[in-house]
Motif scaffolding. Structure first.
Motif, PDB file in Angstrom:
ATOM      1  N   SER B  34     -34.765  -4.452  14.268  1.00 26.31           N
ATOM      2  CA  SER B  34     -34.511  -3.880  12.839  1.00 26.31           C
ATOM      3  C   SER B  34     -35.421  -4.814  11.792  1.00 26.31           C
ATOM      4  O   SER B  34     -35.326  -4.645  10.699  1.00 26.31           O
ATOM      5  CB  SER B  34     -33.018  -3.981  12.503  1.00 26.31           C
ATOM      6  N   SER B  35     -36.011  -5.911  12.470  1.00 29.70           N
ATOM      7  CA  SER B  35     -36.606  -6.737  11.445  1.00 29.70           C
ATOM      8  C   SER B  35     -38.203  -6.551  11.486  1.00 29.70           C
ATOM      9  O   SER B  35     -39.079  -7.537  10.925  1.00 29.70           O
ATOM     10  CB  SER B  35     -36.211  -8.301  11.857  1.00 29.70           C
ATOM     11  N   GLN B  36     -38.734  -5.825  12.512  1.00 32.33           N
ATOM     12  CA  GLN B  36     -40.156  -5.485  12.520  1.00 32.33           C
ATOM     13  C   GLN B  36     -40.264  -3.742  12.512  1.00 32.33           C
ATOM     14  O   GLN B  36     -39.483  -3.265  13.023  1.00 32.33           O
ATOM     15  CB  GLN B  36     -40.794  -6.178  13.715  1.00 32.33           C
ATOM     16  N   GLU B  37     -41.323  -3.425  12.158  1.00 32.84           N
ATOM     17  CA  GLU B  37     -41.807  -2.043  11.994  1.00 32.84           C
ATOM     18  C   GLU B  37     -42.621  -1.893  13.448  1.00 32.84           C
ATOM     19  O   GLU B  37     -43.452  -2.718  13.726  1.00 32.84           O
ATOM     20  CB  GLU B  37     -42.605  -1.421  10.800  1.00 32.84           C
ATOM     21  N   THR B  38     -42.023  -1.130  14.368  1.00 32.92           N
ATOM     22  CA  THR B  38     -42.642  -0.801  15.358  1.00 32.92           C
ATOM     23  C   THR B  38     -43.217   0.366  15.840  1.00 32.92           C
ATOM     24  O   THR B  38     -42.445   1.486  15.430  1.00 32.92           O
ATOM     25  CB  THR B  38     -41.543  -1.131  16.576  1.00 32.92           C
ATOM     26  N   TYR B  39     -44.385   0.401  16.412  1.00 33.37           N
ATOM     27  CA  TYR B  39     -45.301   1.818  16.454  1.00 33.37           C
ATOM     28  C   TYR B  39     -45.638   1.780  17.831  1.00 33.37           C
ATOM     29  O   TYR B  39     -46.149   0.832  18.321  1.00 33.37           O
ATOM     30  CB  TYR B  39     -46.298   2.058  15.493  1.00 33.37           C
ATOM     31  N   ILE B  73     -43.706 -16.026  15.232  1.00 36.78           N
ATOM     32  CA  ILE B  73     -42.775 -16.635  16.144  1.00 36.78           C
ATOM     33  C   ILE B  73     -42.929 -15.724  17.514  1.00 36.78           C
ATOM     34  O   ILE B  73     -43.224 -16.274  18.687  1.00 36.78           O
ATOM     35  CB  ILE B  73     -41.476 -16.945  15.757  1.00 36.78           C
ATOM     36  N   GLU B  74     -42.640 -14.400  17.370  1.00 36.45           N
ATOM     37  CA  GLU B  74     -42.632 -13.540  18.431  1.00 36.45           C
ATOM     38  C   GLU B  74     -43.667 -13.477  19.189  1.00 36.45           C
ATOM     39  O   GLU B  74     -44.012 -13.598  20.347  1.00 36.45           O
ATOM     40  CB  GLU B  74     -42.234 -11.936  17.904  1.00 36.45           C
ATOM     41  N   PHE B  75     -45.079 -13.545  18.527  1.00 31.02           N
ATOM     42  CA  PHE B  75     -46.431 -13.508  19.209  1.00 31.02           C
ATOM     43  C   PHE B  75     -46.537 -14.992  20.070  1.00 31.02           C
ATOM     44  O   PHE B  75     -47.040 -14.827  21.211  1.00 31.02           O
ATOM     45  CB  PHE B  75     -47.427 -13.508  18.137  1.00 31.02           C
ATOM     46  N   THR B  76     -46.126 -15.897  19.383  1.00 37.45           N
ATOM     47  CA  THR B  76     -46.295 -17.367  19.976  1.00 37.45           C
ATOM     48  C   THR B  76     -45.645 -17.295  21.215  1.00 37.45           C
ATOM     49  O   THR B  76     -46.023 -17.728  22.205  1.00 37.45           O
ATOM     50  CB  THR B  76     -46.001 -18.195  18.978  1.00 37.45           C
ATOM     51  N   VAL B  77     -44.400 -16.929  21.289  1.00 39.86           N
ATOM     52  CA  VAL B  77     -43.423 -16.818  22.296  1.00 39.86           C
ATOM     53  C   VAL B  77     -43.816 -15.976  23.394  1.00 39.86           C
ATOM     54  O   VAL B  77     -44.018 -16.467  24.576  1.00 39.86           O
ATOM     55  CB  VAL B  77     -41.960 -16.594  21.807  1.00 39.86           C
ATOM     56  N   TYR B  78     -44.274 -14.764  23.113  1.00 38.35           N
ATOM     57  CA  TYR B  78     -44.955 -13.984  24.028  1.00 38.35           C
ATOM     58  C   TYR B  78     -45.943 -14.650  24.835  1.00 38.35           C
ATOM     59  O   TYR B  78     -45.951 -14.411  26.070  1.00 38.35           O
ATOM     60  CB  TYR B  78     -45.305 -12.690  23.578  1.00 38.35           C
ATOM     61  N   ARG B  79     -46.561 -15.183  23.946  1.00 35.58           N
ATOM     62  CA  ARG B  79     -47.870 -15.955  24.765  1.00 35.58           C
ATOM     63  C   ARG B  79     -47.474 -17.250  25.743  1.00 35.58           C
ATOM     64  O   ARG B  79     -48.126 -17.196  26.776  1.00 35.58           O
ATOM     65  CB  ARG B  79     -48.971 -16.347  23.617  1.00 35.58           C
ATOM     66  N   ALA B  80     -46.556 -17.630  25.239  1.00 33.17           N
ATOM     67  CA  ALA B  80     -46.261 -18.957  25.756  1.00 33.17           C
ATOM     68  C   ALA B  80     -45.408 -18.697  27.210  1.00 33.17           C
ATOM     69  O   ALA B  80     -45.476 -19.453  28.128  1.00 33.17           O
ATOM     70  CB  ALA B  80     -45.316 -19.870  25.117  1.00 33.17           C
ATOM     71  N   LEU B  81     -44.579 -17.514  27.141  1.00 32.97           N
ATOM     72  CA  LEU B  81     -43.633 -17.295  28.271  1.00 32.97           C
ATOM     73  C   LEU B  81     -44.540 -16.322  29.338  1.00 32.97           C
ATOM     74  O   LEU B  81     -43.715 -16.370  30.740  1.00 32.97           O
ATOM     75  CB  LEU B  81     -42.626 -16.409  27.687  1.00 32.97           C
ATOM     76  N   ALA B  82     -45.729 -15.842  29.215  1.00 38.66           N
ATOM     77  CA  ALA B  82     -46.426 -14.931  30.082  1.00 38.66           C
ATOM     78  C   ALA B  82     -46.528 -15.729  31.406  1.00 38.66           C
ATOM     79  O   ALA B  82     -47.009 -16.939  31.357  1.00 38.66           O
ATOM     80  CB  ALA B  82     -47.547 -14.501  29.480  1.00 38.66           C
ATOM     81  N   ILE B 226     -35.418  -5.369  34.845  1.00 36.54           N
ATOM     82  CA  ILE B 226     -35.679  -5.386  33.642  1.00 36.54           C
ATOM     83  C   ILE B 226     -37.091  -5.806  33.241  1.00 36.54           C
ATOM     84  O   ILE B 226     -37.531  -6.679  34.026  1.00 36.54           O
ATOM     85  CB  ILE B 226     -34.858  -6.531  33.133  1.00 36.54           C
ATOM     86  N   SER B 227     -37.704  -4.928  32.703  1.00 35.26           N
ATOM     87  CA  SER B 227     -39.260  -4.763  32.648  1.00 35.26           C
ATOM     88  C   SER B 227     -39.845  -5.749  31.765  1.00 35.26           C
ATOM     89  O   SER B 227     -40.851  -6.281  31.543  1.00 35.26           O
ATOM     90  CB  SER B 227     -39.839  -3.491  32.617  1.00 35.26           C
ATOM     91  N   ALA B 228     -38.961  -5.779  30.581  1.00 29.19           N
ATOM     92  CA  ALA B 228     -39.428  -6.650  29.442  1.00 29.19           C
ATOM     93  C   ALA B 228     -38.199  -7.106  28.491  1.00 29.19           C
ATOM     94  O   ALA B 228     -37.164  -6.325  28.203  1.00 29.19           O
ATOM     95  CB  ALA B 228     -40.278  -5.856  28.411  1.00 29.19           C
ATOM     96  N   ILE B 229     -38.148  -8.322  28.281  1.00 30.89           N
ATOM     97  CA  ILE B 229     -37.288  -8.692  27.295  1.00 30.89           C
ATOM     98  C   ILE B 229     -37.980  -8.913  25.938  1.00 30.89           C
ATOM     99  O   ILE B 229     -39.021  -9.421  25.535  1.00 30.89           O
ATOM    100  CB  ILE B 229     -36.717 -10.107  27.475  1.00 30.89           C
ATOM    101  N   LEU B 230     -37.373  -8.174  24.906  1.00 32.99           N
ATOM    102  CA  LEU B 230     -38.003  -8.059  23.464  1.00 32.99           C
ATOM    103  C   LEU B 230     -37.501  -8.628  22.255  1.00 32.99           C
ATOM    104  O   LEU B 230     -36.509  -9.245  22.496  1.00 32.99           O
ATOM    105  CB  LEU B 230     -38.223  -6.477  23.452  1.00 32.99           C
ATOM    106  N   ASP B 231     -37.968  -8.497  21.238  1.00 33.55           N
ATOM    107  CA  ASP B 231     -37.423  -8.891  19.823  1.00 33.55           C
ATOM    108  C   ASP B 231     -37.027 -10.562  19.756  1.00 33.55           C
ATOM    109  O   ASP B 231     -35.792 -10.781  19.729  1.00 33.55           O
ATOM    110  CB  ASP B 231     -36.165  -8.017  19.678  1.00 33.55           C
ATOM    111  N   TRP B 232     -38.184 -11.227  19.746  1.00 35.36           N
ATOM    112  CA  TRP B 232     -37.898 -12.760  19.884  1.00 35.36           C
ATOM    113  C   TRP B 232     -38.075 -13.154  18.568  1.00 35.36           C
ATOM    114  O   TRP B 232     -38.344 -14.580  18.543  1.00 35.36           O
ATOM    115  CB  TRP B 232     -39.048 -13.203  20.787  1.00 35.36           C
ATOM    116  N   GLU B 233     -37.750 -12.483  17.456  1.00 39.87           N
ATOM    117  CA  GLU B 233     -38.182 -13.120  16.169  1.00 39.87           C
ATOM    118  C   GLU B 233     -37.306 -14.176  15.960  1.00 39.87           C
ATOM    119  O   GLU B 233     -37.745 -14.978  14.653  1.00 39.87           O
ATOM    120  CB  GLU B 233     -37.958 -11.890  14.998  1.00 39.87           C
TER     121      GLU B 233
END
Lengths: 144, 338
Positions: B34-39, B73-82, B226-233
């Motif tokens: 609810s805190s990001q627009e997602t398409y 933050i979300e982008f940074t975390v996705y990159r770091a956790l890969a 679980i294929s993905a954990i999302l919403d890391w804002e």
């Protein structure tokens, strides 16, 4: 007979639910439509007693403050006396909410003071405050 | 091609000068936090003589929302956790220049699977509830075991702190609550005072805290993975029990699918940590306060016209009431509210 706001909003909710939502394809818009229906229902169920709920809360808080004046000292005691003597500026929801917000701020200050006061009278008052908060939550519960 | 599809295609072409005939199609807004627009969308292009097709996600900052998220933050975390054992989508191109899509955004992979709606009365995980719930706890334990400094996450909130993690988070959410409050809620303020007077037992191992780890914020596949954990804002560094307490909040109860004790055993096994029950109890009350702060922000955003999403309004009205009631219950358990 007048068409009340409550009846009108229930009618809008029914139209959204029964006639508009079935026409919306599944997806983001359909979910928005579902939530909009619920929100209109909540508004419909809250509109009739909205003023009464706030007037009652404000009166209850003022009575608590009047009873608490002698339990505390200094600035807080003065704030309580002033709040206990205050009146609602009008019956518009915005006016009642303004008064409600000011009274709640005083209530928070009062509870912060007396909840660490071990005297029986202070503890009794704290229990009354919790009872009031519980009742307020029940009376303001959103109805769908 | 819609206007947003055209602008997105222009951006991707700018980012990939080697791509030819880049096209964006099938752009559709989806529920995605609810805190990001997602398409979701499909991008196709030609590169070195071959055709490329990718199914991707656009995450764009809204004008306002439930929380004031740190934009990168979300982008940074996705990159770091890969590649570190916690399933996350590949993330590309974090962009802040408003000339492209008006507000900050980033692009990430569309992952397989679907979310399980926590309010669904029937089985939300298509017969795989047990497997999904165990994976849910296992991944959270894996996250708790990671060293945020090694992953380059020392710059996120509390990233350089070693102690007082509980008070830092309580201060953080108290400030957010007070900023959004037009009419203050005495129940929430009473809980905050109690939390300050009764700190959780320490010390704790600082860990990466997802911040919104719960049912609804991950995707699962038909085989129960679980294929993905999302919403890391709301990701930050903190006490790992913060995520555990958030995960068992009764508003999105994972304990419907796996008993709490079994879930905690999975978490302990993968984290190498032991759950301190007294500390967990403190974080349960904290979670209810944090939830109230989020719902208060939602109410404020809608009230002031910064957000017009129905889910934001509903959160403010319904979820706020739910969590104040939960605070009443938890305070009663402590013998505070009779």
């Amino acid at each position: 007979m007048n068409l009340t706001l409550e009846t009108l909003l229930h009618g809008v909710a029914a139209t959204l639910r029964d006639r508009i939502r079935p026409e919306v394809p599944e997806g983001f818009a359909a979910e928005m439509s579902r939530l909009a229906t619920l929100l209109v229902s909540v508004a419909a169920n809250a509109v009739d007693d909205a003023a009464a709920v706030r007037v009652w809360e404000n009166q209850e808080m003022r009575q608590l403050f009047a009873d608490a004046v002698s339990l505390v000292d200094g600035d807080l005691s003065s704030r309580l006396a002033e709040a206990a003597a205050s009146v609602d500026p009008g019956l518009r929801i915005s006016e009642l909410d303004g008064a409600n917000g000011r009274l709640r701020t005083v209530l928070i200050a009062l509870q912060a003071e007396i909840e660490v006061d071990r005297r029986a009278a202070a503890q009794d008052l704290n229990a009354r405050i919790w009872g009031l908060l519980r009742t307020v939550e029940e009376r303001r519960a959103p109805r769908m | 091609m819609s206007e947003l599809e055209r602008r997105l295609a222009d951006y991707l072409a700018h980012q990939q000068p080697g791509a030819r005939n880049l096209s964006v199609t099938n752009l559709a807004r989806i529920q995605g936090g609810s805190s990001q627009e997602t398409y979701r969308f499909r991008a196709t292009w030609e590169e070195e003589g071959r055709a490329v097709e990718r199914n991707l996600i656009l995450r764009r900052a809204p004008p306002a929302g439930l929380v004031v998220a740190e934009r990168d933050i979300e982008f940074t975390v996705y990159r770091a956790l890969a590649g570190h054992g916690v399933p996350v989508p590949g993330a590309y191109h974090f962009e802040t220049e408003p000339c492209w899509l008006d507000r900050p955004f980033f692009i990430m992979d569309l992952m397989p699977g679907k979310p399980g709606h926590f309010y669904a009365s029937a089985d939300p995980y298509d017969g795989q509830s047990d497997a999904v719930a165990r994976a849910f706890w296992r991944h959270l334990g894996t996250l708790a075991a990671l060293d945020h400094r090694v992953l380059g996450l020392a710059k996120i909130r509390n990233g350089k702190a070693d102690d007082d993690l509980w008070s830092r988070e309580l201060d953080w959410w108290t400030a957010i609550l007070e900023k959004g409050e037009d009419v203050p809620e005495p129940i929430v303020h009473a809980a905050i005072r109690w939390l300050r007077r009764h700190p959780p037992p320490g010390p704790v191992k600082p860990a990466i805290v997802h911040g919104d780890y719960r049912a609804g914020n991950f995707l699962f596949t038909p085989d129960g993975r679980i294929s993905a954990i999302l919403d890391w804002e709301m990701c930050h560094v903190g006490d790992p029990l913060e995520d555990v307490a958030w995960a068992i909040d009764p508003f999105w109860p994972m304990t419907r699918h796996l008993a709490l004790e079994e879930g905690l055993r999975e978490w302990e096994a993968s984290s190498g940590l032991v759950v301190d029950r007294l500390a967990l109890d403190w974080w349960r009350l904290f979670s209810a306060v944090k939830a109230c702060a989020i719902w208060t922000t939602a109410e404020a955003s809608f009230t002031h016209g910064e957000a017009r999403e129905m889910v934001v309004a509903m959160s403010g009205i319904r979820a706020g009431h739910f969590h104040r009631n939960l605070i009443l219950t938890l305070m009663t358990e402590r013998g505070i509210a009779a």
